[in-house]
Design a protein around this motif. Structure first.
Motif, PDB file in Angstrom:
ATOM      1  N   ALA A  69      -7.989   2.059  -0.588  1.00  0.00           N
ATOM      2  CA  ALA A  69      -6.604   1.740  -0.203  1.00  0.00           C
ATOM      3  C   ALA A  69      -6.258   2.394   1.139  1.00  0.00           C
ATOM      4  O   ALA A  69      -5.634   1.775   2.004  1.00  0.00           O
ATOM      5  N   LYS A  70      -6.692   3.650   1.307  1.00  0.00           N
ATOM      6  CA  LYS A  70      -6.427   4.357   2.579  1.00  0.00           C
ATOM      7  C   LYS A  70      -7.181   3.680   3.737  1.00  0.00           C
ATOM      8  O   LYS A  70      -6.638   3.532   4.838  1.00  0.00           O
ATOM      9  N   ALA A  71      -8.424   3.257   3.474  1.00  0.00           N
ATOM     10  CA  ALA A  71      -9.217   2.579   4.513  1.00  0.00           C
ATOM     11  C   ALA A  71      -8.588   1.237   4.873  1.00  0.00           C
ATOM     12  O   ALA A  71      -8.533   0.857   6.051  1.00  0.00           O
ATOM     13  N   LEU A  79       0.832  -1.214   0.000  1.00  0.00           N
ATOM     14  CA  LEU A  79       0.000   0.000   0.000  1.00  0.00           C
ATOM     15  C   LEU A  79       0.862   1.259   0.000  1.00  0.00           C
ATOM     16  O   LEU A  79       0.546   2.231  -0.696  1.00  0.00           O
ATOM     17  N   GLU A  80       1.933   1.232   0.772  1.00  0.00           N
ATOM     18  CA  GLU A  80       2.812   2.415   0.834  1.00  0.00           C
ATOM     19  C   GLU A  80       3.410   2.735  -0.536  1.00  0.00           C
ATOM     20  O   GLU A  80       3.594   3.896  -0.896  1.00  0.00           O
ATOM     21  N   LYS A  81       3.699   1.679  -1.313  1.00  0.00           N
ATOM     22  CA  LYS A  81       4.227   1.896  -2.672  1.00  0.00           C
ATOM     23  C   LYS A  81       3.121   2.381  -3.610  1.00  0.00           C
ATOM     24  O   LYS A  81       3.362   3.187  -4.510  1.00  0.00           O
ATOM     25  N   ALA A  82       1.895   1.854  -3.411  1.00  0.00           N
ATOM     26  CA  ALA A  82       0.803   2.156  -4.347  1.00  0.00           C
ATOM     27  C   ALA A  82       0.164   3.520  -4.121  1.00  0.00           C
ATOM     28  O   ALA A  82      -0.300   4.160  -5.075  1.00  0.00           O
ATOM     29  N   LEU A  83       0.119   3.984  -2.874  1.00  0.00           N
ATOM     30  CA  LEU A  83      -0.629   5.210  -2.557  1.00  0.00           C
ATOM     31  C   LEU A  83      -0.155   6.443  -3.337  1.00  0.00           C
ATOM     32  O   LEU A  83      -0.992   7.175  -3.882  1.00  0.00           O
ATOM     33  N   PRO A  84       1.162   6.717  -3.425  1.00  0.00           N
ATOM     34  CA  PRO A  84       1.581   7.903  -4.192  1.00  0.00           C
ATOM     35  C   PRO A  84       1.104   7.843  -5.653  1.00  0.00           C
ATOM     36  O   PRO A  84       0.655   8.849  -6.213  1.00  0.00           O
ATOM     37  N   GLY A 116     -13.514  -8.307   7.633  1.00  0.00           N
ATOM     38  CA  GLY A 116     -14.650  -8.307   6.705  1.00  0.00           C
ATOM     39  C   GLY A 116     -14.598  -7.149   5.728  1.00  0.00           C
ATOM     40  O   GLY A 116     -15.627  -6.647   5.268  1.00  0.00           O
ATOM     41  N   PHE A 117     -13.394  -6.709   5.388  1.00  0.00           N
ATOM     42  CA  PHE A 117     -13.207  -5.517   4.538  1.00  0.00           C
ATOM     43  C   PHE A 117     -13.507  -5.861   3.075  1.00  0.00           C
ATOM     44  O   PHE A 117     -13.030  -6.869   2.549  1.00  0.00           O
ATOM     45  N   ASP A 118     -14.296  -5.015   2.406  1.00  0.00           N
ATOM     46  CA  ASP A 118     -14.607  -5.222   0.989  1.00  0.00           C
ATOM     47  C   ASP A 118     -13.434  -4.727   0.141  1.00  0.00           C
ATOM     48  O   ASP A 118     -13.203  -3.520   0.008  1.00  0.00           O
ATOM     49  N   THR A 119     -12.684  -5.670  -0.416  1.00  0.00           N
ATOM     50  CA  THR A 119     -11.475  -5.299  -1.171  1.00  0.00           C
ATOM     51  C   THR A 119     -11.725  -5.206  -2.679  1.00  0.00           C
ATOM     52  O   THR A 119     -10.775  -5.078  -3.447  1.00  0.00           O
ATOM     53  N   THR A 120     -12.997  -5.252  -3.090  1.00  0.00           N
ATOM     54  CA  THR A 120     -13.295  -5.206  -4.533  1.00  0.00           C
ATOM     55  C   THR A 120     -12.622  -4.012  -5.226  1.00  0.00           C
ATOM     56  O   THR A 120     -11.999  -4.197  -6.285  1.00  0.00           O
ATOM     57  N   PRO A 121     -12.693  -2.784  -4.666  1.00  0.00           N
ATOM     58  CA  PRO A 121     -12.082  -1.642  -5.377  1.00  0.00           C
ATOM     59  C   PRO A 121     -10.554  -1.722  -5.472  1.00  0.00           C
ATOM     60  O   PRO A 121      -9.958  -1.041  -6.308  1.00  0.00           O
ATOM     61  N   ILE A 122      -9.910  -2.529  -4.601  1.00  0.00           N
ATOM     62  CA  ILE A 122      -8.437  -2.583  -4.617  1.00  0.00           C
ATOM     63  C   ILE A 122      -7.923  -3.982  -4.978  1.00  0.00           C
ATOM     64  O   ILE A 122      -6.811  -4.363  -4.622  1.00  0.00           O
TER      65      ILE A 122
END
Length: 357
Positions: A164-166, A140-145, A181-187
């Motif tokens: 990604a932030k959530a 995530l740290e690599k992807a966020l920027p 139970g996190f919905d990871t569909t968007p990521i």
């Protein structure tokens, strides 16, 4: 459908012993860390007594059960996310699996060293989860920027960025995305390991297998994941015995079926799979589909032409067919029905597809 469960765990918890039993194969099982270096794949039959009954009804020549694929991945150690042990290679192997099956040591044996010096199943679960969480945080740290930059130009990426932030907040709180139970569909594109479904195999001795309270305590600790309790060494021994001796040995440890049967079922459930059945004089067969698949999608598992040219599916539930004894009797009783393209398959549907290509 080639979905796999990656078998992970700390070194010397019995992963390779379990894998040998699962596949009746000869993966090296040695009493030192990193005895398993290349991931080994084993395909295990899913026990399904319905197939025997179908073969009886249709006088089938052979039976083809559904299968579950397990990949044996070498032991994770503390610091694997930073490359400790053989961390990077193992983490990439885990990334390729569809679900994570963690073998946890609950047995006591002074002759088998424990990498942490003592048997503590919950600490072992925590160690593996922490390494996977740390690896996901790095991703995530690599992807966020990159996502922040793209989100300025593309509104669709903004949803991915927020998810990604959530996810980062969940992981920083020490939870896996699956447990939360996190919905990871968007990521989904980030292939985060802790988003995969988890299954726990408690490699136990007789003391634990016959202690219902201890088993309940450990199962509760890993919920909502499924858990299976077995003795990997005994499972290997069971393979050498005839059915009568098998039953006797299982009874002595308070089990009514081999642990491998329970594991295959739990693996299937963890992967979100179910089966439908076909039968005829040549074979009775179980086909693997995802829960929620429609009839055309299920037909496509047999052949892509079946999906493209799908017209209808002639369906009877296994229970109705079993009760009536023959297809003719089931039809006469009004239990056989024709279903169209929107029909969502149920586990145990006995099907004949009508198609045109």
């Amino acid at each position: 459908m080639s979905l796999t469960l990656g078998i992970v765990g700390l070194p010397n918890v019995g992963k390779s012993t379990l894998f040998n039993a699962l596949t009746n194969s000869e993966v090296e099982a040695a009493n030192y860390p990193f005895a398993t270096i290349e991931p080994n794949v084993g395909v295990v039959n899913l026990p399904d007594p319905r197939l025997d009954r179908l073969a009886e009804i249709f006088s089938s020549e052979r039976i083809l059960p559904a299968t579950v694929s397990f990949v044996d991945i070498a032991g994770i150690v503390k610091g694997a996310s930073e490359g400790e042990g053989m961390g990077n290679q193992f983490l990439s192997n885990i990334r390729e699996a569809d679900a994570i099956c963690q073998v946890v040591r609950v047995f006591s044996d002074e002759d088998v060293v424990h990498v942490a010096g003592k048997v503590d199943p919950l600490a072992d679960i925590d160690t593996v989860a922490t390494e996977l969480i740390l690896a996901d945080l790095q991703t995530l740290e690599k992807a966020l920027p990159r996502l922040e930059k793209e989100a300025r130009k593309n509104k669709e990426v903004a949803e991915t960025l927020e998810a990604a932030k959530a996810a980062q907040l969940v992981l920083e709180d020490g939870k896996t995305l699956f447990a939360a139970g996190f919905d990871t569909t968007p990521i989904r594109e980030l292939h985060l390991m802790t988003a995969k479904p988890f299954l726990y195999v408690f490699n136990s001795d007789e003391g634990v297998l016959t202690d219902a309270a201890k088993r309940a305590e450990l199962a509760a600790a890993v919920a909502p994941a499924d858990s299976v309790f077995l003795d990997a060494k005994i499972e290997s021994e069971l393979l050498e015995l005839d059915p009568e001796d098998q039953a006797e040995m299982l009874e002595s440890i308070g089990q009514d079926e081999p642990g491998l049967d329970s594991l295959a079922r739990a693996g299937f459930h963890t992967l979100g799979l179910q089966t439908y059945l076909t039968a005829g004089p040549k074979e009775s067969r179980a086909w693997t589909i995802r829960k929620g698949d429609t009839a055309p999608k299920a037909a496509g598992v047999i052949h892509t032409d079946f999906e493209k040219g799908f017209i209808k599916a002639e369906i009877v539930s296994f229970a109705d067919l079993d009760a009536n004894g023959t297809m003719a009797a089931a039809k006469a009783a009004g239990k056989v029905r024709m279903e169209g393209k929107d029909y969502v398959m149920a586990d145990g549907d006995v099907v004949e597809f009508r198609f045109n290509v």
